[in-house]
Write a protein that holds these residues in place. Structure first.
Motif, PDB file in Angstrom:
ATOM      1  N   TYR A 137     132.425  -0.447 -80.313  1.00  0.00           N
ATOM      2  CA  TYR A 137     132.731   0.307 -79.095  1.00  0.00           C
ATOM      3  C   TYR A 137     133.043   1.762 -79.438  1.00  0.00           C
ATOM      4  O   TYR A 137     132.614   2.683 -78.728  1.00  0.00           O
ATOM      5  N   PHE A 192     131.030   5.037 -77.891  1.00  0.00           N
ATOM      6  CA  PHE A 192     131.631   6.108 -77.100  1.00  0.00           C
ATOM      7  C   PHE A 192     131.569   7.460 -77.798  1.00  0.00           C
ATOM      8  O   PHE A 192     131.400   8.497 -77.155  1.00  0.00           O
ATOM      9  N   GLY A 203     128.636   8.267 -73.197  1.00  0.00           N
ATOM     10  CA  GLY A 203     129.972   8.368 -72.613  1.00  0.00           C
ATOM     11  C   GLY A 203     130.257   7.332 -71.546  1.00  0.00           C
ATOM     12  O   GLY A 203     131.349   7.337 -70.954  1.00  0.00           O
ATOM     13  N   PHE A 261     131.787   4.618 -70.643  1.00  0.00           N
ATOM     14  CA  PHE A 261     132.808   3.815 -71.309  1.00  0.00           C
ATOM     15  C   PHE A 261     132.870   2.379 -70.797  1.00  0.00           C
ATOM     16  O   PHE A 261     133.267   1.475 -71.524  1.00  0.00           O
ATOM     17  N   GLY A 289     129.537   0.665 -72.202  1.00  0.00           N
ATOM     18  CA  GLY A 289     129.720   0.411 -73.630  1.00  0.00           C
ATOM     19  C   GLY A 289     130.462  -0.881 -73.867  1.00  0.00           C
ATOM     20  O   GLY A 289     130.105  -1.675 -74.756  1.00  0.00           O
ATOM     21  N   GLY A 341     133.136  12.558 -72.861  1.00  0.00           N
ATOM     22  CA  GLY A 341     132.941  11.618 -73.964  1.00  0.00           C
ATOM     23  C   GLY A 341     131.983  12.195 -74.988  1.00  0.00           C
ATOM     24  O   GLY A 341     130.904  12.686 -74.630  1.00  0.00           O
TER      25      GLY A 341
END
Length: 470
Positions: free
Chosen positions: A51, A55, A60, A62, A65, A229
């Motif tokens: 993870y 990221f 980005g 999140f 992901g 991100g």
């Protein structure tokens, strides 16, 4: 007359179910593709490491992901998830329609809401530029279909705030976070919708709505997490024309005009609009409440809608320097959002002009007959339905499955390190990405990693013939 109406409703409902079942059925032939292969070999024990890499290096998004690294890619697991996703679309559409008619102070019976949800699902399928990347490819589904479902629930919660629904703030906030954190196309759209709701509330009551402020904060923070991100900057670096805000705005304005205008130039799109009109009339016609139905000023709603379409297009234009709004997985999402925007506008118009429509359709039998005729026309000219029909007629799904199994069995039992394969048979509906002639292509490399991990092989190179050997 009541009996005729009931028969018509049941007939239409059964017809819609029959039209949807084949698309649900072929999930059994779904397969892993593209990004699935690299994600399928990730160990849940290395979740935090994977993870973090996602990221900070990859993207980005999140929320996506988190979802993508979960063990979703087992032989049957991913098909169950695809099945749940498909069923969730009409279910959540029905929930939202129920909230919308309640918001408009209408009382519509359950059968009409069921018909509306199934009919909208059908129109979504017809409208999709590439169904395989919305319903049958799990990596793409998690980014686009799941985000759409979260967006619909966000709207449900937002309408609930206006009606003082219990937990509405929590529902709207969480699902806005999920939608934005899973797909950046909702960053501007969600915040735009909340902001206009807040402005409307302030102008009406001369005070700030604290509930809407909370939802706005959730959405803004979610958007900033995606934008800032490190993975987002890394992803944008792959697009040479990305990041130019002025060029993106100009291009998005052009795309907005083109996208709206195209809905009135193509016979298929016109038929979809006609179907939405008659569906909206059906909903208004079925209202059993004596209350005055609430509506929105037509001009204000149209201006709001054009702004929404512009923002939907602006985000990917800025990220990638340009998009195709009627191709691929991104085109799928844009076309669906456009469809829903037209639904809201047309339904609002039918509410305002309800007396004219109710006088025009003296008998519900006439209305149902017209809906059935337009529905039939939509189906018979739809590329997605024609492709599906051809695939069933040619037993394409079975041939594709046999081809996949034969390929895997051959690769599992080969002693060679470098392999040249024939292109395998593919159906028109489940037209997954194929291996290429370039052994260094990311897709070929991902496939090799997956095979070596899953079957304990030592493959180094796999390519396919240029010829399409069906």
């Amino acid at each position: 007359m009541v009996q005729i109406t009931k028969i018509s409703k049941n007939f239409l409902l059964i017809g819609l179910i029959i039209l949807l079942i084949p698309f649900l059925y072929i999930i059994r032939f779904a397969e892993l593709s593209g990004d699935d292969y690299t994600r399928a070999i990730m160990s849940i024990n290395d979740f935090s490491l994977n993870y973090s890499d996602w990221f900070f290096s990859h993207n980005g998004r999140f929320i996506n992901g988190f979802i993508s690294i979960l063990p979703l890619y087992g032989r049957y697991t991913f098909k169950v998830i695809l099945l749940i996703n498909f069923i969730a679309i009409p279910v959540i559409l029905r929930i939202l329609i129920k909230r919308f008619v309640s918001f408009s102070e209408m009382d519509v019976d359950n059968s009409v809401m069921n018909i509306s949800a199934l009919l909208l699902t059908l129109l979504i399928i017809i409208q999709l530029p590439l169904p395989v990347e919305f319903f049958y490819w799990i990596s793409s589904m998690t980014v686009y279909s799941f985000s759409l479902l979260c967006f619909l629930m966000f709207i449900y919660g937002l309408l609930g705030v206006k009606q003082n629904m219990k937990y509405a703030v929590l529902v709207a906030s969480i699902f806005s976070l999920l939608a934005i954190g899973n797909n950046e196309i909702f960053i501007l759209l969600n915040n735009y919708i909340i902001f206009l709701f807040s402005i409307h509330f302030y102008l009406r009551f001369n005070k700030v709505c604290s509930k809407l402020v909370i939802i706005q904060i959730f959405s803004l923070v979610s958007g900033l997490l995606v934008i800032l991100g490190p993975g987002s900057k890394s992803r944008q670096s792959h697009f040479e024309d990305g990041g130019n805000i002025l060029a993106s705005i100009i291009l998005s304005l052009k795309n907005t005009v083109s996208l709206i205008a195209n809905q009135f130039l193509n016979i298929g799109d016109i038929l979809i609009l006609v179907m939405i009109i008659f569906l909206s009339i059906l909903i208004v016609y079925s209202n059993r409440s004596n209350n005055l139905m609430k509506s929105i000023n037509i001009i204000k709603l149209c201006l709001f809608s054009v702004g929404a379409i512009f923002l939907i297009i602006l985000t990917p234009n800025y990220a990638m320097g340009g998009i195709s709004y009627n191709e691929g997985r991104l085109g799928n999402l844009i076309q669906i959002l456009l469809l829903l925007i037209f639904v809201v506008n047309i339904l609002n118009f039918c509410i305002i002009k309800k007396d004219w429509f109710l006088n025009f359709f003296k008998k519900t039998k006439t209305l149902y007959s017209i809906i059935l005729v337009v529905l039939f026309l939509n189906v018979v000219i739809s590329d997605n339905y024609l492709n599906l029909l051809e695939d069933f007629r040619n037993s394409s799904f079975l041939k594709q499955e046999i081809g996949l199994n034969n390929r895997i069995n051959y690769l599992k039992n080969t002693s060679e390190n470098s392999i040249i394969l024939e292109r395998r048979y593919k159906s028109k509906t489940l037209n997954y990405e194929e291996l290429t002639v370039d052994k260094g292509h990311w897709y070929n490399k991902s496939y090799i990693l997956y095979l070596n991990y899953k079957y304990d092989l030592s493959l180094e190179n796999i390519i396919v013939f240029k010829e399409n050997n069906k």
